[in-house]
Design a protein around this motif. Sequence first.
Motif, PDB file in Angstrom:
ATOM      1  N   ASP A 120       0.829  -1.213   0.000  1.00 17.25           N
ATOM      2  CA  ASP A 120       0.000   0.000   0.000  1.00 17.25           C
ATOM      3  C   ASP A 120       0.864   1.264   0.000  1.00 17.25           C
ATOM      4  O   ASP A 120       0.415   2.323   0.440  1.00 17.25           O
ATOM      5  CB  ASP A 120      -0.928   0.001   1.219  1.00 17.25           C
ATOM      6  CG  ASP A 120      -0.159   0.102   2.535  1.00 17.25           C
ATOM      7  OD1 ASP A 120       1.089  -0.070   2.525  1.00 17.25           O
ATOM      8  OD2 ASP A 120      -0.795   0.349   3.581  1.00 17.25           O
ATOM      9  N   GLY A 121       2.079   1.132  -0.498  1.00 16.35           N
ATOM     10  CA  GLY A 121       3.011   2.257  -0.485  1.00 16.35           C
ATOM     11  C   GLY A 121       2.829   3.200  -1.649  1.00 16.35           C
ATOM     12  O   GLY A 121       1.799   3.198  -2.342  1.00 16.35           O
ATOM     13  N   LYS A 122       3.858   3.984  -1.890  1.00 16.40           N
ATOM     14  CA  LYS A 122       3.780   5.024  -2.928  1.00 16.40           C
ATOM     15  C   LYS A 122       4.049   4.500  -4.328  1.00 16.40           C
ATOM     16  O   LYS A 122       3.983   5.254  -5.304  1.00 16.40           O
ATOM     17  CB  LYS A 122       4.749   6.155  -2.591  1.00 16.40           C
ATOM     18  CG  LYS A 122       6.214   5.742  -2.517  1.00 16.40           C
ATOM     19  CD  LYS A 122       7.082   6.922  -2.098  1.00 16.40           C
ATOM     20  CE  LYS A 122       8.562   6.554  -2.098  1.00 16.40           C
ATOM     21  NZ  LYS A 122       9.410   7.694  -1.682  1.00 16.40           N
ATOM     22  N   GLY A 123       4.349   3.220  -4.450  1.00 17.94           N
ATOM     23  CA  GLY A 123       4.528   2.623  -5.776  1.00 17.94           C
ATOM     24  C   GLY A 123       5.921   2.816  -6.340  1.00 17.94           C
ATOM     25  O   GLY A 123       6.787   3.458  -5.736  1.00 17.94           O
ATOM     26  N   LEU A 124       6.124   2.249  -7.510  1.00 19.89           N
ATOM     27  CA  LEU A 124       7.417   2.326  -8.192  1.00 19.89           C
ATOM     28  C   LEU A 124       7.425   3.520  -9.140  1.00 19.89           C
ATOM     29  O   LEU A 124       6.422   3.773  -9.815  1.00 19.89           O
ATOM     30  CB  LEU A 124       7.665   1.038  -8.984  1.00 19.89           C
ATOM     31  CG  LEU A 124       7.652  -0.263  -8.172  1.00 19.89           C
ATOM     32  CD1 LEU A 124       7.540  -1.465  -9.092  1.00 19.89           C
ATOM     33  CD2 LEU A 124       8.901  -0.368  -7.314  1.00 19.89           C
ATOM     34  N   PRO A 125       8.535   4.261  -9.211  1.00 21.95           N
ATOM     35  CA  PRO A 125       8.607   5.394 -10.150  1.00 21.95           C
ATOM     36  C   PRO A 125       8.394   4.923 -11.588  1.00 21.95           C
ATOM     37  O   PRO A 125       9.117   4.054 -12.073  1.00 21.95           O
ATOM     38  CB  PRO A 125      10.028   5.929  -9.951  1.00 21.95           C
ATOM     39  CG  PRO A 125      10.442   5.440  -8.597  1.00 21.95           C
ATOM     40  CD  PRO A 125       9.773   4.111  -8.416  1.00 21.95           C
ATOM     41  N   GLU A 126       7.373   5.445 -12.245  1.00 22.68           N
ATOM     42  CA  GLU A 126       7.026   4.983 -13.589  1.00 22.68           C
ATOM     43  C   GLU A 126       8.171   5.168 -14.580  1.00 22.68           C
ATOM     44  O   GLU A 126       8.341   4.371 -15.503  1.00 22.68           O
ATOM     45  CB  GLU A 126       5.785   5.732 -14.095  1.00 22.68           C
ATOM     46  CG  GLU A 126       4.507   5.383 -13.360  1.00 22.68           C
ATOM     47  CD  GLU A 126       4.039   3.966 -13.648  1.00 22.68           C
ATOM     48  OE1 GLU A 126       4.537   3.345 -14.606  1.00 22.68           O
ATOM     49  OE2 GLU A 126       3.157   3.485 -12.906  1.00 22.68           O
ATOM     50  N   GLU A 127       8.994   6.210 -14.376  1.00 22.71           N
ATOM     51  CA  GLU A 127      10.053   6.496 -15.338  1.00 22.71           C
ATOM     52  C   GLU A 127      11.203   5.488 -15.282  1.00 22.71           C
ATOM     53  O   GLU A 127      12.044   5.439 -16.194  1.00 22.71           O
ATOM     54  CB  GLU A 127      10.590   7.919 -15.134  1.00 22.71           C
ATOM     55  CG  GLU A 127      11.320   8.155 -13.812  1.00 22.71           C
ATOM     56  CD  GLU A 127      10.410   8.572 -12.686  1.00 22.71           C
ATOM     57  OE1 GLU A 127      10.908   9.142 -11.703  1.00 22.71           O
ATOM     58  OE2 GLU A 127       9.176   8.333 -12.797  1.00 22.71           O
ATOM     59  N   VAL A 128      11.267   4.681 -14.206  1.00 23.96           N
ATOM     60  CA  VAL A 128      12.382   3.730 -14.084  1.00 23.96           C
ATOM     61  C   VAL A 128      11.907   2.302 -13.861  1.00 23.96           C
ATOM     62  O   VAL A 128      12.721   1.406 -13.633  1.00 23.96           O
ATOM     63  CB  VAL A 128      13.325   4.132 -12.919  1.00 23.96           C
ATOM     64  CG1 VAL A 128      13.933   5.495 -13.170  1.00 23.96           C
ATOM     65  CG2 VAL A 128      12.593   4.096 -11.580  1.00 23.96           C
ATOM     66  N   ILE A 129      10.601   2.073 -13.952  1.00 24.21           N
ATOM     67  CA  ILE A 129      10.063   0.758 -13.606  1.00 24.21           C
ATOM     68  C   ILE A 129      10.631  -0.358 -14.482  1.00 24.21           C
ATOM     69  O   ILE A 129      10.740  -1.504 -14.056  1.00 24.21           O
ATOM     70  CB  ILE A 129       8.514   0.784 -13.684  1.00 24.21           C
ATOM     71  CG1 ILE A 129       7.941  -0.394 -12.896  1.00 24.21           C
ATOM     72  CG2 ILE A 129       8.044   0.782 -15.131  1.00 24.21           C
ATOM     73  CD1 ILE A 129       6.443  -0.293 -12.684  1.00 24.21           C
ATOM     74  N   PHE A 150      21.368  -0.753 -10.366  1.00 24.45           N
ATOM     75  CA  PHE A 150      20.506   0.403 -10.637  1.00 24.45           C
ATOM     76  C   PHE A 150      19.934   0.962  -9.338  1.00 24.45           C
ATOM     77  O   PHE A 150      19.395   0.231  -8.514  1.00 24.45           O
ATOM     78  CB  PHE A 150      19.356   0.027 -11.570  1.00 24.45           C
ATOM     79  CG  PHE A 150      18.432   1.181 -11.854  1.00 24.45           C
ATOM     80  CD1 PHE A 150      18.815   2.193 -12.723  1.00 24.45           C
ATOM     81  CD2 PHE A 150      17.197   1.271 -11.218  1.00 24.45           C
ATOM     82  CE1 PHE A 150      17.976   3.266 -12.971  1.00 24.45           C
ATOM     83  CE2 PHE A 150      16.362   2.336 -11.467  1.00 24.45           C
ATOM     84  CZ  PHE A 150      16.750   3.338 -12.344  1.00 24.45           C
ATOM     85  N   THR A 151      20.052   2.264  -9.142  1.00 23.65           N
ATOM     86  CA  THR A 151      19.500   2.937  -7.964  1.00 23.65           C
ATOM     87  C   THR A 151      18.734   4.174  -8.408  1.00 23.65           C
ATOM     88  O   THR A 151      18.965   4.710  -9.498  1.00 23.65           O
ATOM     89  CB  THR A 151      20.611   3.359  -6.985  1.00 23.65           C
ATOM     90  OG1 THR A 151      21.513   4.265  -7.643  1.00 23.65           O
ATOM     91  CG2 THR A 151      21.389   2.147  -6.486  1.00 23.65           C
ATOM     92  N   HIS A 152      17.841   4.630  -7.528  1.00 24.17           N
ATOM     93  CA  HIS A 152      17.026   5.796  -7.877  1.00 24.17           C
ATOM     94  C   HIS A 152      16.495   6.450  -6.611  1.00 24.17           C
ATOM     95  O   HIS A 152      16.082   5.767  -5.674  1.00 24.17           O
ATOM     96  CB  HIS A 152      15.849   5.379  -8.768  1.00 24.17           C
ATOM     97  CG  HIS A 152      14.942   6.508  -9.155  1.00 24.17           C
ATOM     98  ND1 HIS A 152      15.272   7.421 -10.128  1.00 24.17           N
ATOM     99  CD2 HIS A 152      13.727   6.879  -8.683  1.00 24.17           C
ATOM    100  CE1 HIS A 152      14.291   8.299 -10.261  1.00 24.17           C
ATOM    101  NE2 HIS A 152      13.339   7.997  -9.387  1.00 24.17           N
ATOM    102  N   GLY A 153      16.524   7.767  -6.564  1.00 26.42           N
ATOM    103  CA  GLY A 153      15.905   8.496  -5.473  1.00 26.42           C
ATOM    104  C   GLY A 153      16.789   8.654  -4.250  1.00 26.42           C
ATOM    105  O   GLY A 153      17.901   8.124  -4.166  1.00 26.42           O
ATOM    106  N   ASP A 154      16.262   9.381  -3.276  1.00 24.17           N
ATOM    107  CA  ASP A 154      17.023   9.690  -2.060  1.00 24.17           C
ATOM    108  C   ASP A 154      17.256   8.472  -1.184  1.00 24.17           C
ATOM    109  O   ASP A 154      18.232   8.415  -0.435  1.00 24.17           O
ATOM    110  CB  ASP A 154      16.276  10.758  -1.244  1.00 24.17           C
ATOM    111  CG  ASP A 154      16.166  12.077  -1.994  1.00 24.17           C
ATOM    112  OD1 ASP A 154      17.035  12.330  -2.852  1.00 24.17           O
ATOM    113  OD2 ASP A 154      15.212  12.838  -1.727  1.00 24.17           O
ATOM    114  N   SER A 155      16.358   7.486  -1.257  1.00 22.64           N
ATOM    115  CA  SER A 155      16.494   6.298  -0.408  1.00 22.64           C
ATOM    116  C   SER A 155      17.178   5.145  -1.123  1.00 22.64           C
ATOM    117  O   SER A 155      17.067   3.994  -0.722  1.00 22.64           O
ATOM    118  CB  SER A 155      15.108   5.842   0.081  1.00 22.64           C
ATOM    119  OG  SER A 155      14.288   5.514  -1.034  1.00 22.64           O
ATOM    120  N   ALA A 156      17.895   5.456  -2.219  1.00 22.23           N
ATOM    121  CA  ALA A 156      18.537   4.408  -3.019  1.00 22.23           C
ATOM    122  C   ALA A 156      19.536   3.615  -2.191  1.00 22.23           C
ATOM    123  O   ALA A 156      20.250   4.155  -1.358  1.00 22.23           O
ATOM    124  CB  ALA A 156      19.242   5.045  -4.221  1.00 22.23           C
TER     125      ALA A 156
END
Length: 323
Positions: free
Chosen positions: A262-271, A279-285
């Motif tokens: 039920d979270g915020k989902g996966l970033p569509e641009e990198v799914i 591969f990493t993405h975002g501040d919590s990578a």
Amino acid sequence: MDESFGLLLESMPEAVVVVNREGEITYCNSKARRILGKDVVSLKVWEIEGLESGEKMRDFIKSLASGRYTKKREVFEFTAGRKIFYLSIYATELLDGSGFILTFRDITPIVESSRRIEELNDVLRLINKLLRHDILNKVTIARANIEILSDEIKSERIPVALEALDEVVELIERARAFEQTLTSGELVEIRLGDVVKEVAEDFSVRGLKVRVEGDATVLADKAIYSVLTNLLENSLKHGKSTEVEIRVEKRGNFAVMVVRDDGKGLPEEVIDRIFEEGFTHGDSAGSGLGLYIVKKVIERYGGEVRACNDGGAVFEIKLKLAT
């Protein structure tokens, strides 16, 4: 033996031996004579000098003659002088049913290379184990001392240092899981329900509620635990989830496990890239190994994994059912 048939066998690049149904050698081409010796015709094939595991060869021929042997290929060890050869032998029945053509192929370089690789893997596993043990010990000591200092020294840098040490521990665990992924052995029957419940208990104490529905017995090994751990870790850490639903159902010869949070989902641009190595993405990578490990484990099981968004993140894993 027909002369034209003999010429055909003589022209073959492999060593070829013809035996009757009792295992007696009736013909061998020149390449076979160079390997096995000149005077092997009329011998039982298991009586060839230098052949190890004669009983294994006898059973091989008996199984062929009885029609019980379906694989029709075996590997035998053969000693010539001081050199050991490993010969892959493939059997083909003669058209008239009087015996078998045994095609010998020298696979010694392959066997020796495999053994060297396994020896190197054993050394690397030991080195990695020692390094993990020593590094974890040092990290534990460093963290304990920093926590003690935090009672005496108030600094905004202390939480940063503690977080960095926690990330070191996580990296070591990821490396351990990746090693397990690459070196795990034979697949066995594992109940997904047991795996899910055990992993879910570890996350429940961290505030992640996991609901489970369905069960199936699949072909896997202990690395399946790291698969589910990685997915739930991502839901908690990156998706900021509070609840995960895991549904297992059977579809034909496969079991499908759907992990939905039920979270915020996966970033569509990198799914489409989340399963790539590093591969990493975002501040919590993180290290970029978690989902890569998931993909490699599932592929080794002969299964598939895919991801999408449906409210939160959804991972669908397809595994072979145990029969």
